[in-house]
Motif scaffolding. Structure first.
Motif, mmCIF file in Angstrom:
data_model
loop_
_atom_site.group_PDB
_atom_site.id
_atom_site.type_symbol
_atom_site.label_atom_id
_atom_site.label_comp_id
_atom_site.label_asym_id
_atom_site.label_seq_id
_atom_site.Cartn_x
_atom_site.Cartn_y
_atom_site.Cartn_z
ATOM 1 N N UNK A 636 0.803 -1.216 0.000
ATOM 2 C CA UNK A 636 0.000 0.000 0.000
ATOM 3 C C UNK A 636 0.835 1.264 0.000
ATOM 4 N N UNK A 637 1.983 1.242 0.671
ATOM 5 C CA UNK A 637 2.826 2.434 0.759
ATOM 6 C C UNK A 637 3.362 2.844 -0.607
ATOM 7 N N UNK A 638 3.852 1.887 -1.367
ATOM 8 C CA UNK A 638 4.370 2.218 -2.699
ATOM 9 C C UNK A 638 3.243 2.712 -3.611
ATOM 10 N N UNK A 639 2.066 2.134 -3.464
ATOM 11 C CA UNK A 639 0.922 2.602 -4.252
ATOM 12 C C UNK A 639 0.543 4.020 -3.851
ATOM 13 N N UNK A 640 0.556 4.282 -2.548
ATOM 14 C CA UNK A 640 0.210 5.611 -2.050
ATOM 15 C C UNK A 640 1.208 6.663 -2.514
ATOM 16 N N UNK A 641 2.468 6.278 -2.642
ATOM 17 C CA UNK A 641 3.513 7.205 -3.057
ATOM 18 C C UNK A 641 3.658 7.285 -4.584
ATOM 19 N N UNK A 642 2.756 6.619 -5.300
ATOM 20 C CA UNK A 642 2.727 6.774 -6.751
ATOM 21 C C UNK A 642 3.695 5.905 -7.512
ATOM 22 N N UNK A 643 4.195 4.831 -6.912
ATOM 23 C CA UNK A 643 5.104 3.918 -7.595
ATOM 24 C C UNK A 643 4.458 2.531 -7.627
ATOM 25 N N UNK A 644 3.441 2.401 -8.490
ATOM 26 C CA UNK A 644 2.649 1.174 -8.515
ATOM 27 C C UNK A 644 3.455 -0.028 -8.999
ATOM 28 N N UNK A 645 4.468 0.207 -9.809
ATOM 29 C CA UNK A 645 5.288 -0.926 -10.261
ATOM 30 C C UNK A 645 6.017 -1.568 -9.077
ATOM 31 N N UNK A 646 6.501 -0.755 -8.134
ATOM 32 C CA UNK A 646 7.133 -1.305 -6.923
ATOM 33 C C UNK A 646 6.103 -2.000 -6.047
ATOM 34 N N UNK A 647 4.877 -1.476 -6.059
ATOM 35 C CA UNK A 647 3.799 -2.102 -5.290
ATOM 36 C C UNK A 647 3.514 -3.503 -5.815
ATOM 37 N N UNK A 648 3.395 -3.635 -7.140
ATOM 38 C CA UNK A 648 3.155 -4.957 -7.731
ATOM 39 C C UNK A 648 4.344 -5.890 -7.495
ATOM 40 N N UNK A 649 5.547 -5.340 -7.552
ATOM 41 C CA UNK A 649 6.736 -6.165 -7.355
ATOM 42 C C UNK A 649 6.882 -6.638 -5.907
ATOM 43 N N UNK A 650 6.156 -5.990 -4.982
ATOM 44 C CA UNK A 650 6.212 -6.396 -3.570
ATOM 45 C C UNK A 650 5.207 -7.489 -3.241
ATOM 46 N N UNK A 651 4.260 -7.759 -4.132
ATOM 47 C CA UNK A 651 3.211 -8.749 -3.862
ATOM 48 C C UNK A 651 3.769 -10.140 -3.589
ATOM 49 N N UNK A 652 4.847 -10.587 -4.258
ATOM 50 C CA UNK A 652 5.368 -11.942 -3.960
ATOM 51 C C UNK A 652 5.905 -12.107 -2.540
ATOM 52 N N UNK A 653 6.234 -10.999 -1.852
ATOM 53 C CA UNK A 653 6.875 -11.114 -0.544
ATOM 54 C C UNK A 653 6.023 -11.851 0.496
#
Length: 739
Positions: A636-653
């Protein structure tokens, strides 16, 4: 948060910590306090005349000068010394602090070496003064992820650190799990023959078809038929409330007589033998209490003669078998076609048994667990508005609305007072409010019907951590009603990471002060043992001036300490990337905790039981839960900060964390839940070859005899209360008392 507010809270807590540590270093040198700070040694009749380098009645100015020699003596013993002295459980407890120190050291280096400069050199808060004003952000927020601009490529550094911290946590957890598993295997392989290795707890024994037979007859028939080779003997559990009261009265009288015998005859005032000492001939109080003791003893013997009646038995028994292999097979298999009958499990240690709980019918336990869970949830709802009320103090503008204008103008407007109220009081009040919760949860866990005290403490610890993580964290972070929060999350569950990402960073400052208040000042209070110190002082000056030592020894309160430690692990994980400023505060807490509890384990706390490290799997599971929470938060933090690609890349964690947890469960967890047949057979063969088998069986045969049926010793020449508390089977290697 401004630097002056943080400095105010830090200054208060550092001052209190230094004061408490200084008082401890002075108090521990006084012989009168030996029963508080060297309980383990003095209750074994060792080095009674010499404490901290001074003779009993000697005095020197040096004893009033604070010193730090205890730190070195607490640090010096190696793990093997603590293992011999206090057992595997104590070592596992200290390993939790070691894991936390290692992990937070890595996080602190990364946080202050990479993230803090990266955050501070961005300009998001300076470029958006409206947002800074709206959320009351101060100077220190520039060090946090809040100062990173929307869509900034710097967030990829945070993304890399997220993966690095997650992998570091996995590696350290795996190392600890493997190390503690090896400790458990060594403990099981090297432990001397103990009754629990040969004994199985059997519950839900069916009623005999023949009404003339008892539960005891049914147990004997069942195990002679289905375990004819291994079965040795059994002991039934009885309804014993009346006898227990008499035995407690007997122990009280023995202790009173023991204390009276320590006094010289001139100090024992004669008492009248009549009602309440109002009439009758004058007699020596020892003779008076001896008459009462003999009367109670006669009642106990009479009850014991009637105790084996059928109506006194409950459908629970301890069955002892001839080999460890037989106990492993019996405890870990289903005995009957109906899985709700002849339910077997490993018997707890004799000293770990909660005998009143053994009388609870097995079919009630499930209902009791539901009731306890409902009560625990109700307590969460009760505490939630209280915590919200404490949180209001953080906002002085809100507080001023409810106070008289005179108080606002003359008190709250003073800078020092406002910093104190806003930066210190909320965390202090929260710590005070939560103090009673562990005892409540322990009572609920006992109500559930668990047969052993160790199991009750583990369940109480789990409930307390749930309150801290779910209630305190939720109340502090989301600051809304439970109903509105649950409705919001139910209507749009996909918004949970984003909602958390919006709310969590704003409360970092509150948790920094909470860590200082609970940890920095709390650990010195733990080593000071203020409650025992006061009781010892009152006893010496009111009850018995010639006997300054306490007459009991306490065990390490796992259910009080572990939830707080794990809650701070949660804070460290959540804020390690969001706000690195919290990391050194947490690191100091864990260093202090490691030193303090090493000292307490060596000198104060006596193990009340030994589970062979059963706490660790639960600690591991909760730590994994904290890691997953951190990872979901950053989606959610990466999405909130406008970097959705990092948000998607964090999903596997989170899935990676689940896979790691499953691997550890399959690799290590069975070792904590079951005893392998290979090891038990090897130990049985050793007993056979050494010719000790018959001796071992004779020793353990009556270990699980119900306390109400045991021989009652009327010897009052020693403190029976203390003798009963000290475990006979514990191995103790006494470190030198500090000079």
């Amino acid at each position: 948060m401004e630097l002056v507010e943080l400095a105010t809270s830090a200054g208060i807590n550092i001052g209190l910590a230094i004061l408490f540590f200084a008082l401890y270093s002075v108090f521990r040198k006084q012989h009168a306090n030996a029963g508080v700070y060297f309980t383990r040694h003095l209750l074994r009749e060792r080095q009674r005349m010499k404490v901290a380098g001074e003779e009993k009645d000697s005095f020197s100015l040096e004893s009033l000068v604070p010193s730090a020699g205890w730190v070195k003596r607490a640090w010096d013993p190696i793990e093997e010394d603590i293992l011999k002295s206090s057992g595997v459980d104590a070592v596992v407890f200290l390993r939790v602090f070691i894991f936390c120190m290692r992990f937070l050291m890595i996080c602190t280096i990364v946080g202050f070496g990479i993230l803090a400069p990266l955050n501070f050199t961005d300009t998001y808060l300076a470029d958006n003064p409206s947002e800074k004003e709206e959320h009351s952000y101060g100077t220190l927020e520039k060090l946090t992820i809040l100062n990173i601009s929307f869509g900034s490529m710097r967030l990829w550094i945070h993304f890399g650190v997220l993966y690095f911290i997650s992998l570091s946590a996995y590696a350290l957890l795996y190392i600890e799990f493997k190390h503690i598993t090896n400790l458990r295997l060594e403990y099981l392989a090297g432990a001397l023959p103990q009754p629990d290795q040969f004994t199985v707890l059997v519950q839900s024994i069916p009623k005999p078809e023949n009404e003339e037979l008892s539960y005891s007859d049914n147990v004997d028939y069942f195990f002679r038929r289905f375990h004819p080779i291994e079965y040795l003997s059994h002991h039934m559990v009885y309804k014993s409330s009346h006898v227990t009261k008499l035995l407690n009265e007997l122990e009280r009288l023995k202790l009173k007589i023991f204390e009276l015998k320590q006094k010289p005859p001139s100090e024992r005032k004669p008492r009248r033998a009549g009602f309440c000492g109002l009439f009758g001939p004058l007699v020596d109080p020892i003779e008076l209490h001896m008459e009462k003791l003999e009367d109670v003893h006669r009642q106990v013997r009479q009850c014991q003669m009637e105790f084996r009646q059928k109506k006194k038995e409950v459908p629970t028994a301890f069955v002892t078998v001839r080999t460890r292999w037989g106990a492993a097979v019996t405890a870990q298999t289903q005995q009957s076609v109906n899985p709700m009958q002849w339910v077997t499990q490993w018997a707890p240690e004799p000293r770990d048994i909660d005998w009143p709980n053994m009388e609870i019918p097995y079919n009630q336990i499930f209902i009791r667990k539901i009731v306890a869970a409902v009560l625990a949830i109700a307590l969460t709802f009760i505490y939630y508005p209280i915590v919200l009320g404490v949180k209001v103090l953080e906002n002085l503008d809100t507080v001023k609305k409810y106070l008289p204008q005179v108080v606002v103008d003359n008190v709250l407007n003073i800078p020092a007072v406002s910093f104190f109220v806003q930066g210190y009081v909320p965390a202090l009040l929260l710590a005070v409010i939560l103090y009673i919760c562990p005892s409540i949860f322990f009572s609920l866990s006992r109500f559930e019907g668990h047969p052993s005290v160790s199991h009750q403490e583990r369940k109480a610890s789990s409930k307390m951590f749930s309150l801290l993580a779910g209630n305190i964290f939720l109340a502090a972070v989301l600051s809304g009603s439970l109903i509105s929060i649950s409705e919001s999350f139910t209507e749009d569950p996909k918004s949970i990471p984003r909602r958390l990402a919006e709310a969590v960073p704003k409360q970092a400052n509150f948790f920094i002060t909470y860590v200082m208040t609970t940890g920095w000042a709390g650990m010195p209070l733990e080593i000071l043992q203020s409650g025992s110190l006061v009781l010892n002082f009152l006893k010496r000056h009111t009850v018995d001036k010639n006997k300054p030592l306490l007459d009991q020894v306490y065990s390490l309160p796992y259910y009080r300490t572990l939830p707080t430690v794990l809650f701070f692990v949660l804070l460290g994980l959540v804020y390690s990337i969001i706000n690195p400023l919290i990391l050194p505060f947490l690191l100091i807490y864990f260093i202090l905790g490691y030193l303090v509890f090493r000292n307490q384990i060596l000198h104060v706390y006596e193990p009340a039981y030994e589970t062979g490290g059963q706490y660790w799997p639960e600690i591991h599971s909760r730590t994994i839960g904290c890691i997953v929470f951190m990872q979901v938060l950053f989606i959610g933090m990466f999405s909130l900060k406008g970097l959705k690609s990092a948000s998607f890349a964090s999903i596997p964690l989170p899935f990676l964390s689940w896979l790691f947890h499953e691997h550890c469960r399959h690799r290590f967890l069975p070792i904590f839940h079951n005893f392998n047949l290979e090891s038990t057979m090897k130990k049985d063969l050793v007993d056979e070859e050494s010719g000790r088998k018959d001796e071992v069986l004779n020793t353990i045969r009556d270990a699980y005899l119900h306390p109400a049926l045991r021989y009652v010793d009327l010897n009052v020449d020693q403190n029976s209360k203390t003798q009963r508390l000290l475990p006979e089977s514990s191995s103790f290697v006494e470190p030198d008392i500090p000079v």
